[in-house]
Design an enzyme around this catalytic site. Structure first.
Site, PDB file in Angstrom:
ATOM      1  N   GLU A   1       0.867  -1.177   0.000  1.00  0.00           N
ATOM      2  CA  GLU A   1       0.000   0.000   0.000  1.00  0.00           C
ATOM      3  C   GLU A   1       0.911   1.236   0.000  1.00  0.00           C
ATOM      4  O   GLU A   1       1.884   1.306   0.733  1.00  0.00           O
ATOM      5  CB  GLU A   1      -0.923  -0.110   1.210  1.00  0.00           C
TER       6      GLU A   1
ATOM      7  N   CYS B   1      -5.162   6.287   5.344  1.00  0.00           N
ATOM      8  CA  CYS B   1      -4.941   5.007   4.688  1.00  0.00           C
ATOM      9  C   CYS B   1      -6.266   4.364   4.322  1.00  0.00           C
ATOM     10  O   CYS B   1      -7.252   4.512   5.034  1.00  0.00           O
ATOM     11  CB  CYS B   1      -4.164   4.102   5.644  1.00  0.00           C
TER      12      CYS B   1
ATOM     13  N   CYS C   1      -5.728   0.352   6.584  1.00  0.00           N
ATOM     14  CA  CYS C   1      -5.888   0.217   8.045  1.00  0.00           C
ATOM     15  C   CYS C   1      -6.650   1.415   8.568  1.00  0.00           C
ATOM     16  O   CYS C   1      -6.183   2.150   9.426  1.00  0.00           O
ATOM     17  CB  CYS C   1      -4.536   0.079   8.718  1.00  0.00           C
TER      18      CYS C   1
ATOM     19  N   HIS D   1      -6.279   4.170  12.702  1.00  0.00           N
ATOM     20  CA  HIS D   1      -5.982   5.582  12.954  1.00  0.00           C
ATOM     21  C   HIS D   1      -7.154   6.251  13.680  1.00  0.00           C
ATOM     22  O   HIS D   1      -6.943   7.106  14.538  1.00  0.00           O
ATOM     23  CB  HIS D   1      -5.672   6.306  11.645  1.00  0.00           C
TER      24      HIS D   1
ATOM     25  N   ARG E   1       0.063  -3.948  11.348  1.00  0.00           N
ATOM     26  CA  ARG E   1       1.480  -3.852  10.961  1.00  0.00           C
ATOM     27  C   ARG E   1       2.381  -3.443  12.106  1.00  0.00           C
ATOM     28  O   ARG E   1       3.571  -3.247  11.913  1.00  0.00           O
ATOM     29  CB  ARG E   1       1.618  -2.888   9.775  1.00  0.00           C
TER      30      ARG E   1
ATOM     31  N   SER F   1       4.666   1.357   9.731  1.00  0.00           N
ATOM     32  CA  SER F   1       5.525   1.305   8.544  1.00  0.00           C
ATOM     33  C   SER F   1       6.589   2.400   8.556  1.00  0.00           C
ATOM     34  O   SER F   1       7.569   2.306   7.821  1.00  0.00           O
ATOM     35  CB  SER F   1       4.695   1.379   7.255  1.00  0.00           C
TER      36      SER F   1
ATOM     37  N   CYS G   1       3.095  -0.281   4.445  1.00  0.00           N
ATOM     38  CA  CYS G   1       2.042   0.653   4.053  1.00  0.00           C
ATOM     39  C   CYS G   1       2.630   2.049   4.063  1.00  0.00           C
ATOM     40  O   CYS G   1       2.716   2.694   5.097  1.00  0.00           O
ATOM     41  CB  CYS G   1       0.840   0.580   4.970  1.00  0.00           C
TER      42      CYS G   1
ATOM     43  N   CYS H   1       0.484   5.143   5.084  1.00  0.00           N
ATOM     44  CA  CYS H   1       0.497   5.419   6.517  1.00  0.00           C
ATOM     45  C   CYS H   1       1.817   6.022   6.964  1.00  0.00           C
ATOM     46  O   CYS H   1       1.870   6.856   7.865  1.00  0.00           O
ATOM     47  CB  CYS H   1       0.293   4.126   7.297  1.00  0.00           C
TER      48      CYS H   1
HETATM   49 NI1  NFE Z   1      -1.895   1.896   6.089  1.00  0.00          NI
HETATM   50 FE1  NFE Z   1      -1.068   0.855   9.060  1.00  0.00          FE
HETATM   51  C1  NFE Z   1      -1.263  -0.651   9.953  1.00  0.00           C
HETATM   52  C2  NFE Z   1      -1.053   1.873  10.489  1.00  0.00           C
HETATM   53  S1  NFE Z   1       0.975   1.303   8.589  1.00  0.00           S
HETATM   54  S2  NFE Z   1      -1.702   0.138   7.104  1.00  0.00           S
HETATM   55  O1  NFE Z   1      -1.440  -1.641  10.438  1.00  0.00           O
HETATM   56  O2  NFE Z   1      -1.068   2.507  11.369  1.00  0.00           O
HETATM   57  O3  NFE Z   1       2.066   0.181   8.979  1.00  0.00           O
END
Ligand code: NFE
Ligand code: MG
Length: 559
Positions: free
Chosen positions: A14, A61, A64, A68, A479, A502, A546, A549
């Site tokens: 992503e 994102c 996920c 957030h 993640r 990430s 990702c 993110c």
């Molecule tokens: Ni956009 Fe995420 C997850 C966050 S980034 S996927 O899980 O926060 O690693």
């Protein structure tokens, strides 16, 4: 002789990622991870009402989204030091667990498995042999000769009419490092297609509780916006709760009999890979699934492990734990922001400053987070090792079972230490998925019991004091460790920093020049053909990157 190759863009992830690898004597000898898209989402947060932050941060994102939203409301609740009703915790926990199960299934099958599975080779398989192979490792009802034959026939029509669809552009078909036999490839093609259905099913739990997905609508600072009247059609009622229960049961069979088994089997078939991909073995995770109104008692443990040594495990208690709060910093020495500062997120400042891609200077939009000054790996592997070190029962059960299954297929003992590797990240993710599936059951029961006691509360209204307050909301996302760090002044957001899984894993070098986890994990990986660096992609994708993110910007002066 060394040669530098550039993989840009890295697909089946992503967001936007470029990875450069220096190859010397058939092995990667150096690597640079670069987030190539500038994002400005955090700028929008300045000056807004903290009760609305989660609606904006969810848009970071499309993968996920819930995480957030959740970290944001937790962060503001933490700043206000308010408690939320038990029903709200359990409803959030159900969403978290279902979203994790969904995310792990999608990553393994649809984003990563094609690095190991040679799809067209499945056409040469004998479906009877595939069925016999499958019967040795799993009791899944769809592992029949007839089903495998149907999948193969359907797939043959696609190939013969030249319509490879999602399998067309992004495979490494026939690559010499593809080691599975046609029968094994057919098994994974069948499960790849089934996984499309099961990831959708478990996501229905998120949609039923969250109103929709992606981007749930039911969060609020102070709880959730789910009215609970058991006999009303327009609220969370018995019918919906039992619909959730039936989905959990159905998907659980897939997780245990298919995904878990497949992750072990692929790792065993590629057992050589247990020596590649360890990289940074400082691991960070946080506790998850709060069970009390204060959010300080958790179902799942988390903490810090140094140098891959489980004896060093130090738990993180809760979001008030100073070991966590003081430990997180971000540096921009090698990132496209002005100056070289290393700052705590509450002091975090970001001033974009793009130069060309210069590996000795700045080469990524991603910052480099550290924990107590060290690069750390986050994600399911970090979380599983922490839960294992903490003696968490389900984690121990599934980890030991995974290692026994792999050892059985390989024919030699594969120890816990083997998990510090590229396949280790896949095995750990399958373990975590099985653990999250069990917690789904438990959270469902806790919610039902609590409602059964007559508690219908799901929201405590927040009140904002005059003056400045600060908070942190953490979350063990699919993640890895996610944390949101708002500074609120007079009921408005003054600063809001987001430190993302990430960003940790795909970080460029830090202020001391130490490699980020993905960069470090690539060192030593063999690459037989630098024109198709499949082996590098295996390790990169094992982090489930990702980049959407990973990269955010805060401009303190609103320039
Ligand atoms: Ni956009 Fe995420 C997850 C966050 S980034 S996927 O899980 O926060 O690693
Ligand atoms: Mg950030």
């Amino acid at each position: 002789m060394s040669k530098v190759i550039t993989i840009d863009p890295v697909t089946r992830i992503e967001g936007h990622l470029r990875v450069d690898c220096e190859i010397t004597g058939g092995h990667i000898s150096n690597a640079w991870s670069s987030g190539t898209a500038f994002r400005g989402l955090e700028i929008i947060l300045k000056g807004i009402d903290p009760r609305d932050a989660w609606l904006f941060t969810q848009r970071i994102c499309g993968v996920c989204t819930t995480v957030h939203g959740l970290a944001s409301v937790r962060a503001v609740e933490n700043a206000l030091k308010i408690e939320i009703p038990l029903n709200a915790q359990f409803i959030r926990n159900l969403i978290i667990s279902a979203h994790s199960v969904h995310g792990h299934i999608v990553h393994f099958y649809h984003l990563a498995s094609l690095d190991w599975v040679d799809i067209p080779s499945a056409l040469n398989a004998d479906p009877s042999k595939t069925a016999r192979l499958a019967a040795r490792i799993s009791n899944w009802h769809l592992n029949s000769r007839q089903h495998f034959k149907e999948v193969q026939d359907r797939f043959r029509v696609f190939v013969e009419t030249g319509q490879l669809g999602v399998f067309a552009g992004d495979g490494h078909w026939g690559h010499p490092e593809m080691k599975l036999r046609p029968e094994e490839n057919l098994l994974f093609v069948a499960h790849y297609l089934q996984a499309l259905d099961y990831q959708r099913k478990i996501n229905m739990v998120v949609a039923i509780l969250g109103g929709k997905t992606p981007h749930i609508q039911n969060l609020a600072v102070g709880g959730v916006a789910n009215p609970i009247y058991l006999d009303s059609q327009s609220s969370l009622n018995m019918e919906r709760l039992f619909k959730i229960k039936s989905i959990i049961d159905e998907v659980g069979d897939f997780v245990k009999e298919v995904y878990f088994v497949d992750a072990c089997a692929i790792s065993a078939f590629y057992a050589d890979w247990f020596k590649y991909g360890a990289g940074v073995t400082n691991y960070l995770s946080v506790p998850e699934l709060p069970l009390d109104t204060k959010g300080t008692v958790f179902e799942l443990p988390g903490g810090y492990i140094e140098n891959g040594d489980l004896a060093t495990f130090r738990p993180i208690r809760d979001p008030f734990d100073e070991f966590f709060i003081d430990g997180v910093k971000e540096t921009v020495k090698h990132s496209w922001y002005k100056e070289d500062k290393t700052l705590h997120p509450w002091e975090g400042e970001t001033d974009p400053h793009y130069t060309e891609f210069m590996v000795d200077e700045k080469y990524s939009w991603s910052k480099a987070p550290t924990f107590h000054g060290k690069p750390v790996q986050v994600g399911p592997l970090a979380n599983v090792l922490a839960m294992y070190a903490a003696g968490h029962t389900a984690t121990k059960k599934y980890t030991d079972s995974a290692l026994a299954t792999i050892s059985n297929i390989v024919g030699i003992n594969v120890p816990l230490n083997a998990l510090h590797s590229t396949p280790g990240r896949h095995v750990a993710k399958a373990v975590r998925c099985a653990v999250m599936y069990e917690t789904l059951h438990r959270q469902w029961e806790l919610l039902i019991d609590n409602i059964g006691k007559g508690d219908r509360d799901s929201f405590n209204p927040p009140e904002f004091p005059a003056g400045e307050i600060r908070g942190v909301g953490f979350h063990e996302a699919p993640r890895g460790v996610l944390s949101h760090w708002p500074v609120i002044d007079g009921g408005k957001i003054k600063n809001f920093q987001i430190v993302v899984p990430s960003t940790f894993n795909m970080a460029p070098r830090n202020e001391k020049g130490e490699l980020g986890p993905c960069e470090a994990s690539l060192i030593g990986t063999p690459v037989v053909d630098s024109n198709t660096p499949l082996e590098a992609l295996r390790t990169i994708r094992s982090f489930d990157p990702c980049m959407a993110c990973a990269i955010h910007v805060v401009d303190l002066d609103k320039k």
